[in-house]
Each structure stands twice: as structure tokens, then as C-alpha cells.
Design a protein around this motif. Sequence first.
Motif, PDB file in Angstrom:
ATOM      1  N   SER A  51       0.882  -1.087  -0.240  1.00  0.00           N
ATOM      2  CA  SER A  51      -0.109   0.106   0.024  1.00  0.00           C
ATOM      3  C   SER A  51       0.898   1.140   0.078  1.00  0.00           C
ATOM      4  O   SER A  51       0.590   2.314  -0.675  1.00  0.00           O
ATOM      5  CB  SER A  51      -1.014   0.054   1.186  1.00  0.00           C
ATOM      6  OG  SER A  51      -0.008   0.248   2.332  1.00  0.00           O
ATOM      7  N   THR A  52       1.931   1.195   0.584  1.00  0.00           N
ATOM      8  CA  THR A  52       2.970   2.484   0.575  1.00  0.00           C
ATOM      9  C   THR A  52       3.635   2.509  -0.713  1.00  0.00           C
ATOM     10  O   THR A  52       3.566   3.807  -1.182  1.00  0.00           O
ATOM     11  CB  THR A  52       4.118   2.007   1.520  1.00  0.00           C
ATOM     12  OG1 THR A  52       3.506   1.915   2.883  1.00  0.00           O
ATOM     13  CG2 THR A  52       4.923   3.346   1.842  1.00  0.00           C
ATOM     14  N   GLY A  53       3.799   1.530  -1.382  1.00  0.00           N
ATOM     15  CA  GLY A  53       4.263   1.725  -2.891  1.00  0.00           C
ATOM     16  C   GLY A  53       3.215   1.948  -3.738  1.00  0.00           C
ATOM     17  O   GLY A  53       3.457   2.987  -4.631  1.00  0.00           O
ATOM     18  N   ILE A  54       2.162   1.624  -3.589  1.00  0.00           N
ATOM     19  CA  ILE A  54       0.731   2.238  -4.480  1.00  0.00           C
ATOM     20  C   ILE A  54       0.620   3.790  -4.090  1.00  0.00           C
ATOM     21  O   ILE A  54       0.584   4.461  -4.964  1.00  0.00           O
ATOM     22  CB  ILE A  54      -0.372   1.412  -4.182  1.00  0.00           C
ATOM     23  CG1 ILE A  54      -0.150   0.096  -4.665  1.00  0.00           C
ATOM     24  CG2 ILE A  54      -1.698   2.124  -4.785  1.00  0.00           C
ATOM     25  CD1 ILE A  54      -1.256  -0.793  -4.531  1.00  0.00           C
ATOM     26  N   SER A  55       0.737   4.241  -2.900  1.00  0.00           N
ATOM     27  CA  SER A  55       0.677   5.411  -2.601  1.00  0.00           C
ATOM     28  C   SER A  55       1.675   6.437  -3.191  1.00  0.00           C
ATOM     29  O   SER A  55       1.441   7.399  -3.394  1.00  0.00           O
ATOM     30  CB  SER A  55       0.553   5.723  -1.008  1.00  0.00           C
ATOM     31  OG  SER A  55      -0.479   5.058  -0.419  1.00  0.00           O
ATOM     32  N   SER A  56       2.934   5.922  -3.216  1.00  0.00           N
ATOM     33  CA  SER A  56       3.996   6.731  -3.496  1.00  0.00           C
ATOM     34  C   SER A  56       3.894   6.705  -5.072  1.00  0.00           C
ATOM     35  O   SER A  56       4.569   7.781  -5.599  1.00  0.00           O
ATOM     36  CB  SER A  56       5.240   6.067  -3.195  1.00  0.00           C
ATOM     37  OG  SER A  56       5.611   4.780  -4.000  1.00  0.00           O
ATOM     38  N   GLU A  57       3.357   5.934  -5.859  1.00  0.00           N
ATOM     39  CA  GLU A  57       2.994   6.189  -7.341  1.00  0.00           C
ATOM     40  C   GLU A  57       2.240   7.026  -7.465  1.00  0.00           C
ATOM     41  O   GLU A  57       2.067   7.704  -8.803  1.00  0.00           O
ATOM     42  CB  GLU A  57       2.567   4.818  -7.803  1.00  0.00           C
ATOM     43  CG  GLU A  57       3.622   3.700  -8.087  1.00  0.00           C
ATOM     44  CD  GLU A  57       2.971   2.416  -8.664  1.00  0.00           C
ATOM     45  OE1 GLU A  57       1.917   2.513  -8.894  1.00  0.00           O
ATOM     46  OE2 GLU A  57       3.672   1.391  -8.449  1.00  0.00           O
TER      47      GLU A  57
END
Length: 78
Positions: A51-57
Amino acid sequence: MSSAHSTNRPETTTAKPSSSKMPTDFLLSLATGPLLLGVLSLDALCSWLQSTGISSEEVFRGDRLPLLHFPDSPDYED
């Protein structure tokens, strides 16, 4: 050489299978809780990282970046 020491004789021991099994079962039951806790925490960590990776995208999406206005360059004709 004496042949009495070189012969292979099975030794007779009296082992209690029920008493040796009891500590193993007890240690296995003690290890089950931390193992399950480790699996659940690893699952939570992986989902948090995803979820952190998706948010950073979302930061790098094109519709959220500012528009840069460049001045028009004159056409050079030779």
C-alpha cells in the motif's frame, strides 16, 4: 589385536519413549504461538509495503504534477 574389542555388539539400553516424547510435544506447542505471530506480522508488513508503494506512485502521476510553461522558440530558417 584382540577380537573382543573389534566385534560389533548391540548395546541394550532402556529408553522410555513416552518420557522423551513429552518434552518434544511441549516445546512444539510453545513454538507454535511465536511462529503464527511471525507469519501474521510478515503478512501485515507485506500488505503495508504494498500500500505504501501504491501511494508513492500517486505522487508521480501526470495529472498531479504542475504544468511547466516554456516560451515559444522562434523558428530558424536557413
